[in-house]
Design an enzyme around this catalytic site. Structure first.
Site, short mmCIF file in Angstrom:
data_model
loop_
_atom_site.label_atom_id
_atom_site.label_comp_id
_atom_site.label_asym_id
_atom_site.label_seq_id
_atom_site.Cartn_x
_atom_site.Cartn_y
_atom_site.Cartn_z
N TYR A 188 28.81 42.42 -2.25
CA TYR A 188 29.45 41.46 -1.24
C TYR A 188 30.87 40.80 -1.61
CZ TYR A 188 29.68 38.25 2.41
OH TYR A 188 29.82 37.23 3.50
N LYS A 219 34.42 41.93 -0.19
CA LYS A 219 35.19 40.58 0.51
C LYS A 219 36.52 40.46 -0.26
CE LYS A 219 32.51 39.90 3.94
NZ LYS A 219 32.96 40.22 5.20
P1 NAP Z 1 25.25 37.85 10.90
O1 NAP Z 1 24.73 36.57 11.82
O2 NAP Z 1 24.22 38.69 10.20
O3 NAP Z 1 26.12 38.96 12.05
C1 NAP Z 1 26.75 40.27 11.39
C2 NAP Z 1 27.14 40.81 12.55
O4 NAP Z 1 27.56 42.07 11.91
C3 NAP Z 1 26.03 41.24 13.76
O5 NAP Z 1 26.78 41.28 14.90
C4 NAP Z 1 25.83 42.74 13.31
O6 NAP Z 1 25.50 43.53 14.47
C5 NAP Z 1 27.19 43.19 12.84
N1 NAP Z 1 26.89 44.28 12.04
C6 NAP Z 1 26.53 44.55 10.91
N2 NAP Z 1 26.42 45.75 10.31
C7 NAP Z 1 26.97 46.44 11.28
C8 NAP Z 1 27.65 47.72 11.50
N3 NAP Z 1 27.37 48.49 10.55
N4 NAP Z 1 28.31 48.03 12.41
C9 NAP Z 1 28.60 47.24 13.61
N5 NAP Z 1 27.99 46.15 13.42
C10 NAP Z 1 27.48 45.47 12.25
O7 NAP Z 1 26.29 37.41 10.04
P2 NAP Z 1 27.42 36.07 10.29
O8 NAP Z 1 27.02 35.07 9.38
O9 NAP Z 1 27.71 35.89 11.65
O10 NAP Z 1 28.65 36.84 9.50
C11 NAP Z 1 29.91 37.23 10.20
C12 NAP Z 1 30.84 37.80 9.08
O11 NAP Z 1 31.10 36.68 8.44
C13 NAP Z 1 30.61 38.76 8.09
O12 NAP Z 1 31.44 39.51 7.67
C14 NAP Z 1 30.03 37.71 6.82
O13 NAP Z 1 30.28 38.59 5.77
C15 NAP Z 1 31.19 36.76 7.14
N6 NAP Z 1 30.66 35.53 6.20
C16 NAP Z 1 29.46 34.96 6.84
C17 NAP Z 1 29.28 33.58 6.13
C18 NAP Z 1 28.16 32.77 6.41
O14 NAP Z 1 27.73 32.00 5.69
N7 NAP Z 1 27.28 33.25 7.31
C19 NAP Z 1 30.14 33.20 4.99
C20 NAP Z 1 31.27 33.87 4.66
C21 NAP Z 1 31.65 35.22 5.27
P3 NAP Z 1 23.99 43.94 14.58
O15 NAP Z 1 23.02 43.86 13.66
O16 NAP Z 1 23.87 44.11 15.92
O17 NAP Z 1 24.57 45.45 14.60
#
Ligand code: NAP
Length: 259
Positions: free
Chosen positions: A167, A171
């Site tokens: 990851y 990133k």
């Molecule tokens: P999440 O709730 O797990 O949502 C992930 C999203 O990505 C979902 O809409 C999922 O859609 C979509 N997705 C995953 N794989 C995919 C694929 N192969 N093709 C198309 N869509 C895909 O994650 P989140 O926490 O909102 O995170 C969003 C972003 O922020 C990510 O890039 C994550 O790495 C980053 N981030 C999150 C955090 C945190 O603390 N939450 C921290 C730092 C960075 P479906 O499953 O419906 O396809």
């Protein structure tokens, strides 16, 4: 959402009327908050996730508030899927002004025990997906001599995180990719920036054990996890015409975690 003065919604106010924004990973979490906020700012939103069913709640939230949104099913790691979606969005809306590469996955494990597929799936979704959508959308943005690309990285890509070698690599890769593309596209009116969230309350972090959550919170100077809306606020500003002199930057929205 809390109300600001006069009952207006609190937060960054930008005018994206007439703009079209494509948001990947819009079915939940940070991506949904970004899609909702961009639509509330006047943009027509094309939301992408692996299934149309998964996108329904986001589309309904936007439409219920009077916004315009369409859903598109695609795996961001598959080039043919990505090109099909971009073609369909351009056919429907005639333009794409804003691209938010937000779709992401984790497959955590210590590096010495990490299996090849866990490495590849994370790199393909988080890094290759960002490349594929940027390349596909970049063509129309070049033609229009205008664009805003916002890539969602993570503080893990800045400082690493044990158990997340795949990851963190993906990133960090997004950061190097974005800085390069920012330089390549700057003269065409296209900006490329990175938002690096800290710990944000979503399905991704809900999976963490309570003990880890408590420990993490103690390390965050602001003493709380972020909300998806905390991230959407900055994305909305970066998506706006006002942010035209800001490119190639990485902004951590992390409650001071990496300060
Ligand atoms: P999440 O709730 O797990 O949502 C992930 C999203 O990505 C979902 O809409 C999922 O859609 C979509 N997705 C995953 N794989 C995919 C694929 N192969 N093709 C198309 N869509 C895909 O994650 P989140 O926490 O909102 O995170 C969003 C972003 O922020 C990510 O890039 C994550 O790495 C980053 N981030 C999150 C955090 C945190 O603390 N939450 C921290 C730092 C960075 P479906 O499953 O419906 O396809």
């Amino acid at each position: 959402m809390a109300d600001g003065a006069g009952g207006a919604p609190a937060g960054v106010r930008v005018d994206l009327t007439g703009r079209v924004a494509l948001v990947t990973g819009a079915s939940r979490g940070i991506g949904r908050a970004i899609a909702v906020k961009l639509a509330a700012s006047g943009a027509s939103v094309a939301g992408v996730a692996r299934s149309l069913e998964g996108l329904q709640a986001t589309l309904e939230a936007i439409r219920a508030a009077g916004g315009i949104a369409e859903g598109y099913a695609a795996n961001v790691a598959v080039a043919a899927d990505v090109q099909r979606v971009v073609d369909e969005v351009e056919a429907k809306f005639q333009r794409i002004d804003v691209l938010v590469n937000n779709a992401g996955v984790t497959r955590d494990g210590l590096m010495l025990r990490m299996e090849d597929h866990a490495w590849q799936e994370v790199i393909d979704t988080n890094l290759k997906g960002t490349f594929l959508f940027s390349r596909a959308v970049g063509v129309a943005m070049m033609r229009a001599r205008y664009g805003r690309i916002i890539n969602i990285s993570s503080v893990a890509g800045l400082v690493g995180n044990p158990g997340q070698a795949n990851y963190a690599a993906s990133k960090a890769g997004v950061i190097g990719f974005s800085k390069t593309v920012a330089r390549e596209l700057a003269s065409r009116g296209i900006t490329v920036n990175v938002v690096a969230p800290g710990f944000v309350t979503t399905d991704m972090t809900d999976a963490l054990p309570d003990k880890i959550k408590t420990e993490v919170k103690e390390r965050i100077p602001v003493r709380r996890f972020g909300t998806p809306e905390d991230i959407a606020e900055l994305v909305c500003y970066l998506a706006s015409p006002s942010a035209g002199y800001l490119t190639g930057q990485v902004i951590a929205v992390d409650g001071g975690l990496t300060a």
